[in-house]
Design a protein around this motif. Structure first.
Motif, mmCIF file in Angstrom:
data_model
loop_
_atom_site.group_PDB
_atom_site.id
_atom_site.type_symbol
_atom_site.label_atom_id
_atom_site.label_comp_id
_atom_site.label_asym_id
_atom_site.label_seq_id
_atom_site.Cartn_x
_atom_site.Cartn_y
_atom_site.Cartn_z
ATOM 1 N N TYR A 90 0.825 -1.221 0.000
ATOM 2 C CA TYR A 90 0.000 0.000 0.000
ATOM 3 C C TYR A 90 0.855 1.266 0.000
ATOM 4 C CZ TYR A 90 -3.555 -3.352 1.501
ATOM 5 O OH TYR A 90 -4.400 -4.434 1.584
ATOM 6 N N PHE A 91 2.135 1.096 0.193
ATOM 7 C CA PHE A 91 3.020 2.253 0.386
ATOM 8 C C PHE A 91 4.136 2.262 -0.659
ATOM 9 C CE2 PHE A 91 0.975 1.468 4.438
ATOM 10 C CZ PHE A 91 0.677 2.736 4.902
ATOM 11 N N HIS B 64 4.646 4.280 -2.862
ATOM 12 C CA HIS B 64 5.145 5.645 -3.102
ATOM 13 C C HIS B 64 6.098 6.100 -1.993
ATOM 14 C CE1 HIS B 64 1.570 5.741 -0.659
ATOM 15 N NE2 HIS B 64 1.712 7.009 -0.365
ATOM 16 N N HIS C 44 4.122 9.442 8.660
ATOM 17 C CA HIS C 44 2.910 8.629 8.693
ATOM 18 C C HIS C 44 2.683 8.042 10.090
ATOM 19 C CE1 HIS C 44 -0.493 6.705 6.977
ATOM 20 N NE2 HIS C 44 -0.079 5.515 7.384
ATOM 21 N N ARG D 16 1.098 10.618 12.046
ATOM 22 C CA ARG D 16 -0.285 10.855 11.623
ATOM 23 C C ARG D 16 -1.228 9.792 12.189
ATOM 24 N NH1 ARG D 16 1.340 12.754 6.797
ATOM 25 N NH2 ARG D 16 1.245 10.736 5.798
ATOM 26 N N LEU E 136 -12.423 8.117 8.598
ATOM 27 C CA LEU E 136 -11.114 7.483 8.409
ATOM 28 C C LEU E 136 -11.303 6.076 7.829
ATOM 29 C CD1 LEU E 136 -8.204 8.356 9.002
ATOM 30 C CD2 LEU E 136 -8.370 7.163 11.189
ATOM 31 N N LYS F 124 -12.272 6.202 4.147
ATOM 32 C CA LYS F 124 -11.126 6.457 3.285
ATOM 33 C C LYS F 124 -10.297 5.184 3.093
ATOM 34 C CE LYS F 124 -7.405 9.546 2.278
ATOM 35 N NZ LYS F 124 -6.868 10.905 2.381
ATOM 36 N N HIS F 125 -10.078 4.431 4.192
ATOM 37 C CA HIS F 125 -9.287 3.199 4.079
ATOM 38 C C HIS F 125 -10.015 2.138 3.240
ATOM 39 C CE1 HIS F 125 -6.854 5.100 7.142
ATOM 40 N NE2 HIS F 125 -5.937 4.187 6.962
ATOM 41 N N LEU G 266 -8.301 3.928 -0.257
ATOM 42 C CA LEU G 266 -7.015 3.241 -0.080
ATOM 43 C C LEU G 266 -7.141 1.732 -0.324
ATOM 44 C CD1 LEU G 266 -5.940 5.219 3.118
ATOM 45 C CD2 LEU G 266 -4.971 5.504 0.824
ATOM 46 N N ILE H 175 -7.685 -0.842 1.723
ATOM 47 C CA ILE H 175 -6.882 -1.634 2.653
ATOM 48 C C ILE H 175 -7.649 -2.900 3.032
ATOM 49 C CG2 ILE H 175 -5.735 -1.626 4.904
ATOM 50 C CD1 ILE H 175 -4.655 0.508 2.844
ATOM 51 N N ASN I 268 -5.725 -6.184 8.053
ATOM 52 C CA ASN I 268 -4.548 -5.428 8.488
ATOM 53 C C ASN I 268 -4.816 -4.524 9.695
ATOM 54 O OD1 ASN I 268 -2.627 -6.361 6.512
ATOM 55 N ND2 ASN I 268 -3.837 -5.245 4.997
HETATM 56 C C1 HEM Z 1 -3.547 7.018 5.618
HETATM 57 C C2 HEM Z 1 -4.752 6.277 10.260
HETATM 58 C C3 HEM Z 1 -4.422 1.489 9.570
HETATM 59 C C4 HEM Z 1 -2.654 2.274 5.142
HETATM 60 C C5 HEM Z 1 -3.928 7.221 6.918
HETATM 61 C C6 HEM Z 1 -4.166 8.514 7.522
HETATM 62 C C7 HEM Z 1 -4.488 8.317 8.820
HETATM 63 C C8 HEM Z 1 -4.454 6.889 9.052
HETATM 64 C C9 HEM Z 1 -4.847 9.376 9.864
HETATM 65 C C10 HEM Z 1 -4.108 9.853 6.786
HETATM 66 C C11 HEM Z 1 -5.496 10.050 6.205
HETATM 67 C C12 HEM Z 1 -5.630 11.282 5.357
HETATM 68 O O1 HEM Z 1 -4.637 11.763 4.824
HETATM 69 O O2 HEM Z 1 -6.776 11.750 5.189
HETATM 70 C C13 HEM Z 1 -4.822 4.906 10.454
HETATM 71 C C14 HEM Z 1 -5.229 4.273 11.698
HETATM 72 C C15 HEM Z 1 -5.143 2.930 11.490
HETATM 73 C C16 HEM Z 1 -4.669 2.720 10.137
HETATM 74 C C17 HEM Z 1 -5.670 5.012 12.941
HETATM 75 C C18 HEM Z 1 -5.451 1.762 12.432
HETATM 76 C C19 HEM Z 1 -5.377 1.816 13.735
HETATM 77 C C20 HEM Z 1 -3.856 1.286 8.340
HETATM 78 C C21 HEM Z 1 -3.411 0.008 7.819
HETATM 79 C C22 HEM Z 1 -2.901 0.232 6.577
HETATM 80 C C23 HEM Z 1 -3.045 1.651 6.301
HETATM 81 C C24 HEM Z 1 -3.526 -1.308 8.588
HETATM 82 C C25 HEM Z 1 -2.289 -0.740 5.602
HETATM 83 C C26 HEM Z 1 -1.686 -1.857 5.947
HETATM 84 C C27 HEM Z 1 -2.753 3.631 4.896
HETATM 85 C C28 HEM Z 1 -2.289 4.254 3.654
HETATM 86 C C29 HEM Z 1 -2.534 5.621 3.793
HETATM 87 C C30 HEM Z 1 -3.155 5.803 5.108
HETATM 88 C C31 HEM Z 1 -1.664 3.559 2.446
HETATM 89 C C32 HEM Z 1 -2.170 6.739 2.785
HETATM 90 C C33 HEM Z 1 -0.722 7.120 3.111
HETATM 91 C C34 HEM Z 1 -0.166 8.220 2.262
HETATM 92 O O3 HEM Z 1 -0.265 8.129 1.051
HETATM 93 O O4 HEM Z 1 0.395 9.165 2.834
HETATM 94 N N1 HEM Z 1 -4.112 6.252 7.876
HETATM 95 N N2 HEM Z 1 -4.498 3.944 9.541
HETATM 96 N N3 HEM Z 1 -3.632 2.258 7.385
HETATM 97 N N4 HEM Z 1 -3.264 4.578 5.730
HETATM 98 FE FE1 HEM Z 1 -3.944 4.261 7.583
#
Ligand code: HEM
Length: 146
Positions: free
Chosen positions: A42-43, A45, A64, A67, A92, A95-96, A100, A102, A106
């Protein structure tokens, strides 16, 4: 929902982690990426994802990590108000799920790593105080996919 005592102890446990939000958030992500390498897909980039040492130094991973921890911190501030808690979690989750894409399995993985790190750094009571929070987060995030 959370009792007053649960809210207090969960906040106390989380504060210990959140003092070092960037370092601890980064540690959680690095562990997820190394123990579950498929999560790196997923990352694509993000640069410098080839070794744990590189990841720890990466501004993208560090940013990240911060964040993710900031988002959890916002939720922790609203454990006593389900509407506000879900008001943070639902968008949130949307969006995921939709943007995204996801795999929801995960969420459990990252939450278990957060609890693991809490136990290692601050002990079993700290972990126990926060388990209900990670369960709520995982349950709601996963329900969004149904
Ligand atoms: C983006 C929180 C779990 C993949 C984000 C963002 C937040 C966040 C706050 C930024 C959202 C925005 O820009 O509007 C969380 C929380 C999680 C969680 C609280 C669970 C407790 C995961 C997991 C994955 C994931 C398990 C993948 C294995 C991503 C990706 C982005 C993202 C790929 C975009 C990153 C980027 O391009 O900068 N997440 N996330 N997240 N998250 Fe999560």
């Amino acid at each position: 929902s959370f009792s007053e005592a649960e809210v207090q102890s969960a906040r106390g446990a989380w504060e210990k982690m959140y003092v070092d939000a960037e370092d601890n958030g980064t540690a959680v992500l690095v562990r997820m990426f190394t123990e579950h390498p498929d999560t790196k897909s997923y990352f694509t980039h993000f640069k410098g994802m080839d070794s744990a040492e590189e990841m720890k130094q990466s501004d993208q991973v560090r940013g990240h990590g911060k964040r993710v921890f900031t988002a959890i911190n916002d939720m922790v501030q609203h454990l006593d108000n389900t509407e506000a808690f879900l008001g943070i979690l639902n968008p949130l989750g949307q969006k995921h799920a939709t943007q995204l894409k996801i795999d929801p399995k995960n969420f459990r993985i990252i939450c278990d790593i957060i609890l693991q790190l809490m136990e290692e750094k601050f002990g079993g009571d700290c972990k126990a105080s926060f388990e209900k929070v990670t369960n709520e987060i995982c349950t709601h995030l996963t329900n969004i996919y149904k």
